[in-house]
Design an enzyme around this catalytic site. Structure first.
Site, PDB file in Angstrom:
ATOM      1  N   ASP A  43     -14.749  61.221 -39.015  1.00 23.10           N
ATOM      2  CA  ASP A  43     -14.117  61.346 -37.704  1.00 23.10           C
ATOM      3  C   ASP A  43     -15.146  61.721 -36.632  1.00 23.10           C
ATOM      4  O   ASP A  43     -16.152  62.351 -36.936  1.00 23.10           O
ATOM      5  CB  ASP A  43     -13.023  62.427 -37.809  1.00 23.10           C
ATOM      6  CG  ASP A  43     -12.046  62.359 -36.658  1.00 23.10           C
ATOM      7  OD1 ASP A  43     -12.045  61.358 -35.909  1.00 23.10           O
ATOM      8  OD2 ASP A  43     -11.271  63.324 -36.499  1.00 23.10           O
ATOM      9  N   ASN A  95      -4.645  52.700 -37.770  1.00 24.29           N
ATOM     10  CA  ASN A  95      -5.670  52.416 -36.754  1.00 24.29           C
ATOM     11  C   ASN A  95      -5.468  51.098 -36.002  1.00 24.29           C
ATOM     12  O   ASN A  95      -6.137  50.853 -34.998  1.00 24.29           O
ATOM     13  CB  ASN A  95      -7.079  52.410 -37.379  1.00 24.29           C
ATOM     14  CG  ASN A  95      -7.616  53.791 -37.699  1.00 24.29           C
ATOM     15  OD1 ASN A  95      -8.443  53.959 -38.582  1.00 24.29           O
ATOM     16  ND2 ASN A  95      -7.155  54.813 -36.978  1.00 24.29           N
ATOM     17  N   TRP A  96      -4.549  50.244 -36.459  1.00 27.75           N
ATOM     18  CA  TRP A  96      -4.370  48.927 -35.821  1.00 27.75           C
ATOM     19  C   TRP A  96      -3.866  49.042 -34.385  1.00 27.75           C
ATOM     20  O   TRP A  96      -3.958  48.091 -33.622  1.00 27.75           O
ATOM     21  CB  TRP A  96      -3.418  48.048 -36.649  1.00 27.75           C
ATOM     22  CG  TRP A  96      -3.990  47.658 -37.969  1.00 27.75           C
ATOM     23  CD1 TRP A  96      -3.654  48.179 -39.181  1.00 27.75           C
ATOM     24  CD2 TRP A  96      -5.001  46.680 -38.224  1.00 27.75           C
ATOM     25  NE1 TRP A  96      -4.399  47.584 -40.175  1.00 27.75           N
ATOM     26  CE2 TRP A  96      -5.230  46.664 -39.609  1.00 27.75           C
ATOM     27  CE3 TRP A  96      -5.742  45.823 -37.404  1.00 27.75           C
ATOM     28  CZ2 TRP A  96      -6.162  45.822 -40.208  1.00 27.75           C
ATOM     29  CZ3 TRP A  96      -6.684  44.982 -37.990  1.00 27.75           C
ATOM     30  CH2 TRP A  96      -6.886  44.990 -39.373  1.00 27.75           C
ATOM     31  N   SER A 116      -4.702  63.181 -42.864  1.00 25.02           N
ATOM     32  CA  SER A 116      -4.529  61.865 -42.250  1.00 25.02           C
ATOM     33  C   SER A 116      -4.221  60.736 -43.237  1.00 25.02           C
ATOM     34  O   SER A 116      -4.775  59.633 -43.115  1.00 25.02           O
ATOM     35  CB  SER A 116      -5.759  61.504 -41.408  1.00 25.02           C
ATOM     36  OG  SER A 116      -5.869  62.386 -40.324  1.00 25.02           O
TER      37      SER A 116
HETATM   38  C1  FPP Z   1     -13.165  57.980 -36.405  1.00 29.28           C
HETATM   39  O1  FPP Z   1     -13.715  58.128 -35.128  1.00 29.28           O
HETATM   40  C2  FPP Z   1     -13.596  56.750 -36.989  1.00 29.28           C
HETATM   41  C3  FPP Z   1     -12.805  55.649 -37.234  1.00 29.28           C
HETATM   42  C4  FPP Z   1     -11.386  55.556 -36.940  1.00 29.28           C
HETATM   43  C5  FPP Z   1     -13.317  54.445 -37.798  1.00 29.28           C
HETATM   44  C6  FPP Z   1     -14.323  54.684 -38.854  1.00 29.28           C
HETATM   45  C7  FPP Z   1     -15.428  53.797 -38.571  1.00 29.28           C
HETATM   46  C8  FPP Z   1     -16.699  54.128 -38.737  1.00 29.28           C
HETATM   47  C9  FPP Z   1     -17.167  55.403 -39.291  1.00 29.28           C
HETATM   48  C10 FPP Z   1     -17.748  53.208 -38.329  1.00 29.28           C
HETATM   49  C11 FPP Z   1     -17.826  52.071 -39.227  1.00 29.28           C
HETATM   50  C12 FPP Z   1     -17.711  52.427 -40.625  1.00 29.28           C
HETATM   51  C13 FPP Z   1     -17.522  51.504 -41.546  1.00 29.28           C
HETATM   52  C14 FPP Z   1     -16.942  51.905 -42.840  1.00 29.28           C
HETATM   53  C15 FPP Z   1     -17.857  50.099 -41.304  1.00 29.28           C
HETATM   54  P1  FPP Z   1     -12.719  58.205 -33.911  1.00 29.28           P
HETATM   55  O2  FPP Z   1     -12.739  56.914 -33.192  1.00 29.28           O
HETATM   56  O3  FPP Z   1     -11.377  58.643 -34.368  1.00 29.28           O
HETATM   57  O4  FPP Z   1     -13.425  59.324 -33.066  1.00 29.28           O
HETATM   58  P2  FPP Z   1     -12.726  60.349 -32.076  1.00 29.28           P
HETATM   59  O5  FPP Z   1     -11.733  61.119 -32.905  1.00 29.28           O
HETATM   60  O6  FPP Z   1     -13.878  61.166 -31.590  1.00 29.28           O
HETATM   61  O7  FPP Z   1     -12.079  59.537 -30.999  1.00 29.28           O
END
Ligand code: FPP
Length: 230
Positions: free
Chosen positions: A22, A70-71, A195
């Protein structure tokens, strides 16, 4: 509860570490960058953490790449994250150099609710095939994954098989029945939530929370988390 419960006893093997990665968006915002830059750095960091994990006593590393929830994110962000999964599953030479077998966990591609686009499916299938004989760490990427969806599928599968709803029967009908129980769950970036990640498999897991956003989570942080298993 005593530490010799059945769940704990199963854990006497190279540990299974699961990570909720995260904080990419906040990492980017703090630098005045678009959220997508945070995800790009998050993917690069995953490659670094995988390299660190193989030099430690980690048998199984499972990471939450994209959830069934997440979609609903903005389309451009979703597209970017899909592209990063294609990139990650294309790191085949690097995985092979490190003797890492990559796998995927999520809603089966042929199930009615599944949403994984064809080009990501292709990258996943190819990576699974081209790393399947590696004997070192198993890296499992959760994509289009939700723990509740997995549990519902497992209960349906158990019923279809005509079996009684027992823990052993549900184990056998999970998406990846051979994925061992999670020993250590890590969540970065200060949120203290599970989550919907590996709900069944993490029943006996220790949990390590850190305020560090995922792109900055490094080998030192990994060691601090692993100390929980010592
Ligand atoms: C959480 O950060 C991350 C995600 C929802 C997506 C996970 C993706 C990655 C770690 C990058 C790519 C990884 C792979 C496996 C290809 P957030 O967007 O929820 O961050 P925030 O809570 O600070 O907004």
């Amino acid at each position: 509860m005593s530490t010799s419960s059945p769940i704990d006893r199963q854990a006497r093997r190279a540990p299974h570490v699961a990570i909720i990665m995260d904080g990419n968006g906040r990492w980017a915002a703090r630098r005045g960058l678009p959220r997508t830059e945070g995800h790009t750095e998050g993917e690069e960091n995953l490659a670094r953490v995988v390299r660190a994990a193989v030099t430690r006593d980690i048998g199984w590393l499972t990471v939450f790449g994209f959830s069934t929830e997440n979609w609903v994110r903005p389309r451009a962000e979703v597209r970017h994250i899909l592209g990063l999964h294609e990139k990650l599953f294309s790191r085949i030479a690097e995985l092979n150099e490190n003797n890492v077998r990559i796998r995927w966990i999520g809603r089966p591609f042929d199930s009615p609710e599944a949403r994984t686009p064809k080009y990501v499916q292709r990258a996943i299938r190819r990576a699974l095939h081209e790393t399947e004989s590696n004997t070192g760490m198993v890296l499992t990427v959760a994509f289009d994954y939700g723990g509740r969806a997995e549990l519902m599928a497992a209960v349906r599968g158990t019923r279809r098989a005509g079996s009684a709803i027992t823990a052993a029967a549900i184990d056998q009908h999970l998406y990846l029945p051979d994925l061992p129980p999670v020993d250590l769950m890590i969540r970065t970036s200060g949120e203290h939530r599970v989550s919907n990640f590996l709900l069944w498999q993490s029943a006996g897991a220790k949990i390590h929370f850190t305020d560090t956003p995922w792109p900055d989570f490094d080998a030192t942080e990994l060691d601090a988390a692993l100390a929980l298993l010592a």
